[in-house]
Enzyme design. Structure first.
Site, short mmCIF file in Angstrom:
data_model
loop_
_atom_site.label_atom_id
_atom_site.label_comp_id
_atom_site.label_asym_id
_atom_site.label_seq_id
_atom_site.Cartn_x
_atom_site.Cartn_y
_atom_site.Cartn_z
N SER A 1 -12.08 71.05 44.14
CA SER A 1 -11.27 71.16 45.35
C SER A 1 -10.65 72.55 45.48
O SER A 1 -10.31 73.19 44.49
CB SER A 1 -10.15 70.11 45.32
OG SER A 1 -9.21 70.33 46.35
N TYR B 1 -11.24 74.01 52.17
CA TYR B 1 -10.35 73.74 53.30
C TYR B 1 -10.28 75.01 54.14
O TYR B 1 -10.22 76.11 53.60
CB TYR B 1 -8.95 73.36 52.83
CG TYR B 1 -8.81 71.96 52.30
CD1 TYR B 1 -9.16 70.87 53.08
CD2 TYR B 1 -8.29 71.73 51.03
CE1 TYR B 1 -9.03 69.58 52.60
CE2 TYR B 1 -8.16 70.45 50.54
CZ TYR B 1 -8.53 69.37 51.33
OH TYR B 1 -8.38 68.09 50.84
N THR C 1 -14.52 70.39 54.20
CA THR C 1 -13.75 69.23 54.67
C THR C 1 -13.26 69.47 56.08
O THR C 1 -12.59 70.46 56.36
CB THR C 1 -12.56 68.97 53.72
OG1 THR C 1 -13.07 68.61 52.43
CG2 THR C 1 -11.69 67.83 54.24
N LYS D 1 -17.82 67.17 55.15
CA LYS D 1 -17.10 65.97 54.69
C LYS D 1 -16.06 65.53 55.72
O LYS D 1 -15.31 66.35 56.23
CB LYS D 1 -16.41 66.27 53.36
CG LYS D 1 -15.67 65.08 52.74
CD LYS D 1 -15.14 65.46 51.36
CE LYS D 1 -14.46 64.29 50.68
NZ LYS D 1 -13.13 64.00 51.26
N HIS E 1 -11.32 60.34 54.09
CA HIS E 1 -10.41 61.00 53.15
C HIS E 1 -9.71 59.97 52.25
O HIS E 1 -8.53 60.10 51.91
CB HIS E 1 -9.38 61.85 53.89
CG HIS E 1 -9.02 63.12 53.18
ND1 HIS E 1 -9.58 64.33 53.50
CD2 HIS E 1 -8.17 63.37 52.15
CE1 HIS E 1 -9.09 65.27 52.71
NE2 HIS E 1 -8.23 64.72 51.88
#
Length: 382
Positions: free
Chosen positions: A107, A131, A157, A253, A277
């Site tokens: 992440s 992100y 994402t 995603k 999520h």
């Protein structure tokens, strides 16, 4: 040590060993948590057809995800604050995934940095989740760092432009490292394994951000920066820009709607992940496993479809595969193993899931995961 036979056993052990604020961060959803619960319960409603007198020899769970050979159709999902579930958690998860032969996804909001994971796994390919922040220079730098670390796929994402309200995190005052309030100190004193691990590592903050953003060199400045950085203006034009900048395999995603799935196809991405999520954003959204079939029917011949959300067993993986998912992701199941027993716990979680997948596939009359389809499911139960 208790006998561990399923993911629930690991969850119970993790709850005992991980400080409350970090356990709750992993094991919760937004608002009423209805979607979080539905992700798991909707799997249970799907029933399997048992077959008999079928040759069950020479079984294989091996397949491919975005062209990569995998030991089973499972990847470790990107999870923020993983290094707060257990010291150096991202490194331990990546090592376990490497040994097992499945992808590990790091992440953006990890505790161990991209470079930490690459160094600890001898630059074994892993996936990186991105992100989109308002600071585009930082995003460009993150993408370049992922390339340099030998990441083989970028997972973008799309469903966190704004943050869903997560009540437990607000009540616990979630932060990394944790604020040393009296309730937190008392709670952490009851978690000696966790505490000793944290004392032995230098990794306590967001490793991908601190030291890589101008003016962000401590937790106070980091909190101020991140609160302003998630970009509510994210759009499909940004996806196109990121795809060009990255130049490699791209997975999108957070797709829950057929219309968005078609836009994902048009973006030129290599795969999409049907995901809400983990029930942590729009409470009241459809569970991932219920959203999956219609998306597969609409675009499954044009793009690789994966799914994420609610997987707690190998049976869940098999059901998702039967409904058209080329691959699946485990987040909480991975974190429970990590929090319970570190790297050994992650390996145990993966072993449990593969064993359940292998046996259930055989009971349903198949010896190769690549031949599984809707015929293994009881009509009317999905």
């Amino acid at each position: 040590m208790p006998v561990i036979t399923n993911i629930e056993d690991l969850r119970v052990l993790a709850q005992k060993r991980v400080p409350r604020m970090f356990y709750d961060y992993a094991d919760s959803g937004s608002w009423t948590e209805s979607t979080y619960r539905a992700n798991e319960s909707d799997f249970k409603a799907i029933k399997l057809r048992q077959r008999v007198a079928v040759n069950m020899e020479n079984r294989s769970t091996r397949t491919r995800m975005i062209g990569q050979d995998v030991a089973m159709p499972v990847a470790i999902a990107p999870t923020g604050l993983t290094g707060m579930q257990h010291a150096d958690g991202e490194i331990l998860g990546a090592r376990a995934a490497k040994k097992f032969g499945i992808p590990f996804t790091l992440s953006t909001m990890s505790i161990c940095s991209i470079e930490d994971v690459a160094a600890a796994t001898a630059r074994h390919p892993f996936w990186f989740q991105l992100y989109v922040m308002k600071d585009r220079a930082f995003i460009e730098n993150l993408i370049d760092r992922a390339k340099a670390a030998n990441c083989s796929a970028l997972v973008l994402t799309l469903d966190l432009q704004i943050l869903g309200q997560r009540h437990k995190d607000l009540k616990n005052g979630l932060s990394a490292p944790p604020k040393l309030t009296l309730p937190n100190i008392i709670n952490m004193m009851g978690k000696p394994r966790w505490g000793l691990g944290m004392l032995a590592t230098k990794r306590h903050g967001f490793g991908n951000i601190v030291g890589h953003v101008k003016g962000v060199d401590n937790m106070g400045s980091l909190s101020e920066w991140t609160a302003k950085q998630f970009d509510p203006g994210l759009n499909w034009g940004d996806v196109e820009w990121i795809k060009k900048r990255w130049g490699g395999k791209l997975i999108l995603k957070g797709i829950q709607d057929v219309e968005d799935a078609r836009l994902a196809v048009n973006s030129g991405a290599d795969a999409l992940i049907v995901s809400n999520h983990g029930g942590r954003q729009l409470d009241g959204a459809e569970s991932s496993i219920r959203a999956l079939p219609q998306i597969v029917d609409a675009v499954g011949s044009q793009i690789e479809v994966h799914m994420d959300g609610g997987i707690r067993s190998g049976q869940d993986v098999l059901k998702a595969r039967a409904l058209g998912a080329q691959g699946t992701y485990i987040g909480r199941a991975f974190l429970y193993g990590l929090g319970a027993m570190g790297e050994a716990g992650v390996s145990k979680a993966l072993e449990i899931i593969r064993n359940e997948l292998d046996l259930t596939m055989a009971f349903c009359g198949h010896t190769d995961i690549n031949t599984v389809n809707k015929s293994i499911l009881l009509p009317g139960s999905y």
